[in-house]
Design a protein around this motif. Structure first.
Motif, PDB file in Angstrom:
ATOM      1  N   LEU A 103       0.821  -1.242   0.295  1.00 43.03           N
ATOM      2  CA  LEU A 103       0.169  -0.336  -0.136  1.00 43.03           C
ATOM      3  C   LEU A 103       0.887   0.919   0.136  1.00 43.03           C
ATOM      4  CD1 LEU A 103      -3.292   1.009   0.137  1.00 43.03           C
ATOM      5  CD2 LEU A 103      -3.483   1.065   2.738  1.00 43.03           C
ATOM      6  N   VAL A 104       1.825   1.621   0.680  1.00 44.70           N
ATOM      7  CA  VAL A 104       3.098   2.554   0.709  1.00 44.70           C
ATOM      8  C   VAL A 104       3.514   2.446  -0.643  1.00 44.70           C
ATOM      9  CG1 VAL A 104       5.035   3.631   1.429  1.00 44.70           C
ATOM     10  CG2 VAL A 104       3.407   2.067   3.212  1.00 44.70           C
ATOM     11  N   GLY A 105       3.575   1.744  -1.742  1.00 41.86           N
ATOM     12  CA  GLY A 105       4.687   1.704  -2.425  1.00 41.86           C
ATOM     13  C   GLY A 105       3.547   2.345  -3.331  1.00 41.86           C
ATOM     14  N   LEU A 106       2.277   1.558  -3.479  1.00 40.39           N
ATOM     15  CA  LEU A 106       0.799   2.212  -4.438  1.00 40.39           C
ATOM     16  C   LEU A 106       0.699   3.868  -4.406  1.00 40.39           C
ATOM     17  CD1 LEU A 106      -1.714  -0.752  -4.595  1.00 40.39           C
ATOM     18  CD2 LEU A 106       0.189  -0.560  -5.852  1.00 40.39           C
ATOM     19  N   VAL A 107       0.724   4.125  -2.765  1.00 40.77           N
ATOM     20  CA  VAL A 107       0.096   5.736  -3.068  1.00 40.77           C
ATOM     21  C   VAL A 107       2.228   6.545  -2.668  1.00 40.77           C
ATOM     22  CG1 VAL A 107       0.485   7.260  -0.840  1.00 40.77           C
ATOM     23  CG2 VAL A 107      -0.547   5.338  -0.798  1.00 40.77           C
ATOM     24  N   PHE A 108       3.586   6.008  -3.496  1.00 40.21           N
ATOM     25  CA  PHE A 108       4.225   6.261  -3.484  1.00 40.21           C
ATOM     26  C   PHE A 108       3.702   7.028  -4.852  1.00 40.21           C
ATOM     27  CE2 PHE A 108       6.342   6.526   0.568  1.00 40.21           C
ATOM     28  CZ  PHE A 108       7.558   7.535  -0.629  1.00 40.21           C
ATOM     29  N   ILE A 109       3.960   5.699  -5.858  1.00 49.91           N
ATOM     30  CA  ILE A 109       3.936   5.519  -7.429  1.00 49.91           C
ATOM     31  C   ILE A 109       2.189   7.099  -7.895  1.00 49.91           C
ATOM     32  CG2 ILE A 109       3.035   4.551  -9.388  1.00 49.91           C
ATOM     33  CD1 ILE A 109       4.792   2.175  -7.990  1.00 49.91           C
ATOM     34  N   PHE A 110       0.801   7.211  -7.351  1.00 51.65           N
ATOM     35  CA  PHE A 110      -0.193   7.058  -6.772  1.00 51.65           C
ATOM     36  C   PHE A 110      -0.267   8.064  -6.986  1.00 51.65           C
ATOM     37  CE2 PHE A 110      -0.379   2.991  -9.087  1.00 51.65           C
ATOM     38  CZ  PHE A 110      -0.259   3.023 -10.464  1.00 51.65           C
ATOM     39  N   THR A 111       0.719   8.801  -5.694  1.00 53.90           N
ATOM     40  CA  THR A 111       0.185  10.034  -5.013  1.00 53.90           C
ATOM     41  C   THR A 111      -0.980  11.187  -5.541  1.00 53.90           C
ATOM     42  OG1 THR A 111       2.556   9.640  -4.395  1.00 53.90           O
ATOM     43  CG2 THR A 111       1.216  11.872  -3.580  1.00 53.90           C
ATOM     44  N   PRO A 112      -0.825  11.694  -6.491  1.00 57.83           N
ATOM     45  CA  PRO A 112      -1.752  12.637  -7.495  1.00 57.83           C
ATOM     46  C   PRO A 112      -2.965  12.511  -7.081  1.00 57.83           C
ATOM     47  CG  PRO A 112       0.339  12.799  -8.487  1.00 57.83           C
ATOM     48  CD  PRO A 112       0.210  11.652  -8.115  1.00 57.83           C
ATOM     49  N   ILE A 113      -3.313  10.799  -7.274  1.00 56.98           N
ATOM     50  CA  ILE A 113      -4.499  10.074  -7.368  1.00 56.98           C
ATOM     51  C   ILE A 113      -5.319  10.303  -5.637  1.00 56.98           C
ATOM     52  CG2 ILE A 113      -5.937   8.157  -8.002  1.00 56.98           C
ATOM     53  CD1 ILE A 113      -4.204   7.657  -9.968  1.00 56.98           C
ATOM     54  N   PHE A 114      -4.407  10.068  -5.099  1.00 61.03           N
ATOM     55  CA  PHE A 114      -4.392   9.840  -3.204  1.00 61.03           C
ATOM     56  C   PHE A 114      -4.791  11.156  -2.832  1.00 61.03           C
ATOM     57  CE2 PHE A 114      -2.571   5.646  -3.777  1.00 61.03           C
ATOM     58  CZ  PHE A 114      -3.863   4.925  -3.107  1.00 61.03           C
ATOM     59  N   VAL A 115      -4.559  11.835  -3.542  1.00 54.93           N
ATOM     60  CA  VAL A 115      -3.920  13.828  -3.461  1.00 54.93           C
ATOM     61  C   VAL A 115      -5.678  14.248  -3.606  1.00 54.93           C
ATOM     62  CG1 VAL A 115      -3.741  15.893  -3.503  1.00 54.93           C
ATOM     63  CG2 VAL A 115      -1.885  14.267  -2.694  1.00 54.93           C
ATOM     64  N   GLN A 133       1.570  16.633  -2.114  1.00 57.29           N
ATOM     65  CA  GLN A 133       2.527  15.076  -2.595  1.00 57.29           C
ATOM     66  C   GLN A 133       3.912  15.906  -1.867  1.00 57.29           C
ATOM     67  OE1 GLN A 133       1.962  14.510  -7.626  1.00 57.29           O
ATOM     68  NE2 GLN A 133       1.750  16.582  -6.796  1.00 57.29           N
ATOM     69  N   ASN A 134       4.547  16.101  -1.453  1.00 57.74           N
ATOM     70  CA  ASN A 134       5.237  16.191  -0.988  1.00 57.74           C
ATOM     71  C   ASN A 134       5.379  15.573   0.703  1.00 57.74           C
ATOM     72  OD1 ASN A 134       7.001  16.628  -2.825  1.00 57.74           O
ATOM     73  ND2 ASN A 134       7.220  18.508  -1.929  1.00 57.74           N
ATOM     74  N   ILE A 135       4.497  16.250   1.333  1.00 59.02           N
ATOM     75  CA  ILE A 135       3.816  15.663   2.724  1.00 59.02           C
ATOM     76  C   ILE A 135       2.900  14.309   2.734  1.00 59.02           C
ATOM     77  CG2 ILE A 135       1.912  16.142   4.559  1.00 59.02           C
ATOM     78  CD1 ILE A 135       4.285  18.127   4.055  1.00 59.02           C
ATOM     79  N   LEU A 136       2.563  14.018   1.639  1.00 56.47           N
ATOM     80  CA  LEU A 136       1.866  12.708   1.783  1.00 56.47           C
ATOM     81  C   LEU A 136       2.837  11.577   1.564  1.00 56.47           C
ATOM     82  CD1 LEU A 136      -0.280  10.474   1.779  1.00 56.47           C
ATOM     83  CD2 LEU A 136      -1.338  11.342  -0.743  1.00 56.47           C
ATOM     84  N   ARG A 137       3.938  11.602   0.471  1.00 58.14           N
ATOM     85  CA  ARG A 137       5.455  11.063   0.558  1.00 58.14           C
ATOM     86  C   ARG A 137       6.185  11.280   1.790  1.00 58.14           C
ATOM     87  NH1 ARG A 137       5.847  13.072  -5.537  1.00 58.14           N
ATOM     88  NH2 ARG A 137       4.410  10.955  -6.799  1.00 58.14           N
ATOM     89  N   ILE A 138       6.359  11.510   2.737  1.00 53.51           N
ATOM     90  CA  ILE A 138       6.815  11.603   3.822  1.00 53.51           C
ATOM     91  C   ILE A 138       6.026  11.236   4.904  1.00 53.51           C
ATOM     92  CG2 ILE A 138       8.160  12.972   5.698  1.00 53.51           C
ATOM     93  CD1 ILE A 138       8.998  14.993   3.641  1.00 53.51           C
ATOM     94  N   THR A 139       4.849  11.132   4.835  1.00 59.54           N
ATOM     95  CA  THR A 139       3.983  10.552   6.044  1.00 59.54           C
ATOM     96  C   THR A 139       3.771   9.149   5.526  1.00 59.54           C
ATOM     97  OG1 THR A 139       1.956  11.897   4.851  1.00 59.54           O
ATOM     98  CG2 THR A 139       3.276  13.252   6.792  1.00 59.54           C
TER      99      THR A 139
END
Length: 324
Positions: A103-115, A133-139
């Motif tokens: 799940l973490v990997g998917l969020v890293f790849i598709f960050t804009p979609i999750f935002v 995107q920057n904050i989400l990839r860190i947290t």
């Protein structure tokens, strides 16, 4: 010799103390973060992005999975050998490790979609999207660590180490506070100090619990053969999916999450109303009523047990709020 009643009161008081202390540190954390960021855009983005791993945390760890895991682990602890119990722990750990990691990997790849899904108002603003995107990839990797923390907390609770899981959230608050104070000058925006504080908090909480798992000789290890008799009980792989506790807990968690979406949609579309707030509360009460009916039916006539799953379906009345 200590009576069971005194032992129960002592353990309850101890857990209450750690919980109360955690709330105090939580208040201090809110004061520190608010004084650092105020009512800025960065603060809004941080709060919203932090909700995303917490939503999945309820699905992957503390919510759906643990509600099915704890009864099975308790049964194995009481009725089976230590080796069999440890095997169930290892296989459950592997499942959580892989599920949260993917799940973490998917969020890293598709960050804009999750935002876009969780904060559509940020998606259409270029500066907000970039910061989000920057904050989400860190947290978001916090999900991986806190999922393992939730699993180890369930193990410790099952083996009567109640104070450890109760005290663990203190380290989350302390990490945020210390990072806000000592790391803020190392970043262009102090919000990144808070973001890194979240991931540090997850790591610290996990390492805090590892010591107690080692003492119990229950430190999990990877076992890629996930399914055995115990884990099949957790997933309830039977012919009747309506009796599957994991699916029931997952549906309940999803209903709770979706129930909160109507307010967000109303705010985004500027269609908030007092009647809408009242109607949302009224439907919530209806869902609670249906759950109590289901519980009462089960307690008074165990032969009706399959019907209690109806209360999980009726819980979906909460989702009507979104449609309205």
């Amino acid at each position: 010799m200590e009576s069971p009643q005194k032992g129960l009161f002592f353990k309850t008081g101890l857990v209450s103390f750690w919980t109360f202390l955690s709330r105090i540190f939580g208040l201090i954390r809110d004061v520190v973060t608010t004084s650092l960021l105020g009512s800025s855009l960065a603060h809004d983005v941080f709060v919203v992005m932090l909700k995303i791993p917490n939503v999945f945390r309820r699905l992957v760890a503390e919510g759906a999975f643990n509600q099915a895991f704890v009864p099975v682990l308790t049964e194995y602890k009481n009725l089976n050998s230590f080796e069999e119990t440890k095997e169930v722990i290892n296989k459950s750990f592997t499942f959580i490790f892989l599920a949260s990691g993917i799940l973490v990997g998917l969020v890293f790849i598709f960050t804009p979609i999750f935002v876009f899904i969780f904060a559509p108002g940020f998606f259409y603003d270029e500066s907000k999207l970039a910061l989000s995107q920057n904050i989400l990839r860190i947290t978001f990797p916090y999900l991986f660590f806190i999922s393992l923390v939730a699993l180890s907390g369930s193990i410790l609770n099952t083996f009567n180490k109640f104070s450890v899981p109760a005290a663990t959230p203190i380290f989350f608050n302390l990490s945020i506070i210390l990072c806000a104070i000592y790391l803020r000058d190392y970043f262009e925006s102090p919000v990144f100090a808070l973001a890194y504080g979240v991931i540090i908090a997850g790591i610290v909480q996990l390492f805090f619990q590892i010591k107690f798992l080692v003492d119990l000789k229950l430190l999990p290890r990877l076992d890629l053969k996930i399914f055995n008799k115990g884990t099949k009980k957790i997933f309830k792989l039977k012919k009747r999916p309506s009796n599957n506790p994991l699916i029931g807990a997952l549906v309940l968690q999803m209903a709770t999450i979706l129930d909160r979406c109507d307010g967000e949609v109303a705010r985004i579309t500027l269609k908030e109303s007092k009647f809408g707030q009242w109607f949302d509360t009224a439907l919530d009460q209806l869902s609670y009523f249906s759950m109590f009916i289901g519980i009462a039916t089960c307690l008074n006539n165990p032969s009706f047990f399959p019907l209690t799953n109806v209360n999980i379906l009726i819980k979906q009345f909460s989702i009507i709020n979104i449609l309205l």
